[in-house]
Design a protein around this motif. Structure first.
Motif, PDB file in Angstrom:
ATOM      1  N   UNK A 143       0.853  -1.195   0.000  1.00 32.27           N
ATOM      2  CA  UNK A 143       0.000   0.000   0.000  1.00 32.27           C
ATOM      3  C   UNK A 143       0.894   1.253   0.000  1.00 32.27           C
ATOM      4  N   UNK A 144       0.530   2.212  -0.829  1.00 33.58           N
ATOM      5  CA  UNK A 144       1.243   3.489  -0.863  1.00 33.58           C
ATOM      6  C   UNK A 144       0.699   4.344   0.287  1.00 33.58           C
ATOM      7  N   UNK A 145       1.575   4.684   1.236  1.00 36.30           N
ATOM      8  CA  UNK A 145       1.117   5.503   2.374  1.00 36.30           C
ATOM      9  C   UNK A 145       1.808   6.873   2.362  1.00 36.30           C
ATOM     10  N   UNK A 146       2.225   7.299   1.157  1.00 32.34           N
ATOM     11  CA  UNK A 146       2.778   8.662   1.044  1.00 32.34           C
ATOM     12  C   UNK A 146       1.731   9.675   1.476  1.00 32.34           C
ATOM     13  N   UNK A 147       2.136  10.672   2.258  1.00 30.61           N
ATOM     14  CA  UNK A 147       1.170  11.694   2.722  1.00 30.61           C
ATOM     15  C   UNK A 147       1.297  12.966   1.890  1.00 30.61           C
ATOM     16  N   UNK A 148       2.223  12.943   0.914  1.00 35.18           N
ATOM     17  CA  UNK A 148       2.408  14.168   0.118  1.00 35.18           C
ATOM     18  C   UNK A 148       1.841  13.987  -1.289  1.00 35.18           C
ATOM     19  N   UNK A 149       0.991  12.986  -1.435  1.00 35.49           N
ATOM     20  CA  UNK A 149       0.291  12.831  -2.719  1.00 35.49           C
ATOM     21  C   UNK A 149       1.075  12.116  -3.795  1.00 35.49           C
ATOM     22  N   UNK A 150       2.353  11.746  -3.475  1.00 38.36           N
ATOM     23  CA  UNK A 150       3.163  11.151  -4.544  1.00 38.36           C
ATOM     24  C   UNK A 150       2.800   9.685  -4.802  1.00 38.36           C
ATOM     25  N   UNK A 151       2.538   9.343  -6.076  1.00 35.37           N
ATOM     26  CA  UNK A 151       2.407   7.921  -6.418  1.00 35.37           C
ATOM     27  C   UNK A 151       3.805   7.308  -6.429  1.00 35.37           C
TER      28      UNK A 151
END
Ligand code: TA6
Length: 296
Positions: A143-151
């Motif tokens: 799961x992508x859990x980036x908080x800055x919107x980056x894919x």
């Protein structure tokens, strides 16, 4: 049960009442044993495997993430196999049959240090499940859990080392007519001719858009391994043969005769996840008696 393995590295042993078992080291989330209900070891692990971080264990099922091979700027096969995973005591429910099987859930999250290498935050949950028939299922959820919107995007493989009695008596079915990239010829694209794949020399091929089911027939043992995969369109077939085997410090010279890697993978089309999105990659391994007749 959780116990100490080689060099005191922690491992979990899964046992099914019918006698089959599996073992996974927290180091690398690395399966190093899968035995059938007769106690026969079905995976290959080199007797010279180095159980010492950061070296990856030679054999079993290395997890190649977030990069397969040298297809990117990270170290060979990424870093998941070189990191310590934790036991996931509270995994989100997995709506598959594995929940009713003997299983263990592991999780890998990046440390601040790791973020310097690969600037993404993720949760990688790995479930290893042992079925009543002795089948072994690995389920990866990233799961992508980036908080800055980056894919982010990644490539992936279950780098499975199957134990075979004699590589020259092994054939692989299910990849014929498929295209592959030949790692021994600058990754140029070819089409697999003829029928089943047999082995007389080094092979290192990435088969593309392959079937869900691939079979590995071991003539001497009258045994067929079956890989059933989901979310993993590609399949890598690798045997180093004699020269490469000699050059590997953690490989006995003639180890190549007793192993074959067939790796459920996602390589040609990297997986791209937006924040919050999750990818699943599943491989189910089974070993069935086979009336293997060459040429059939
Ligand atoms: O899966 C095939 C491959 O990419 C081969 O090219 C060979 O490098 C193999 O993986 C083993 O890689 P490793 O880093 O585990 O020695």
């Amino acid at each position: 049960e959780l116990c100490k393995g080689v060099n005191g590295l922690e491992k979990v042993i899964l046992r099914d009442v019918r006698g089959s078992s599996a073992e996974v080291y927290l180091y690398g989330g690395h399966v190093t044993s899968w035995k059938n209900d007769h106690g026969e070891e079905l995976l290959f692990v080199s007797s010279k495997a180095i159980f010492k971080p950061p070296k990856a264990i030679r054999g079993g099922i290395p997890i190649c993430f977030p990069q397969f091979s040298n297809l990117g700027s990270l170290e060979q096969h990424g870093f998941a196999r070189n990191k310590f995973w934790s036991i996931d005591t509270d995994p989100p429910p997995l709506s598959t049959s594995s929940s009713s099987k003997v299983h263990i859930d592991l999780i890998l999250r990046p440390s601040d240090e790791d973020m310097k290498i690969w600037l993404n935050s993720y949760e990688f949950r790995l479930r290893i499940a042992l079925g009543p028939g002795g089948d072994l299922t690995l389920t990866s959820r990233v799961r992508n859990t980036n908080t800055d919107g980056r894919p982010f995007r990644f490539t992936f493989a279950y780098h499975t080392y199957f134990s075979v009695s004699d590589i020259s008596e092994v054939r692989v079915e299910g990849l014929e007519t498929h295209d592959y990239l030949d790692n021994l010829q600058n990754r140029e694209r070819f089409t697999e001719q003829g029928d089943a794949i047999t082995f007389e020399s080094e092979v290192d091929k990435i088969y593309l858009s392959t079937p869900t089911k691939i079979a590995i027939l071991d003539h001497e043992k009258k045994r067929t391994f079956v890989i059933r995969k989901d979310g993993l369109p590609d399949a890598v077939v690798w045997n180093p043969w004699d020269k490469k085997a000699k050059a590997m410090a953690d490989f006995v010279d003639d180890d190549y005769k007793h192993m074959l890697c067939v790796e459920a993978a996602a390589i040609e089309k990297p997986i791209t996840l937006k924040p919050g999105e999750e990818w699943r990659g599943i491989q189910e391994l089974s070993a069935v008696p086979s009336s293997y007749c060459s040429g059939q």
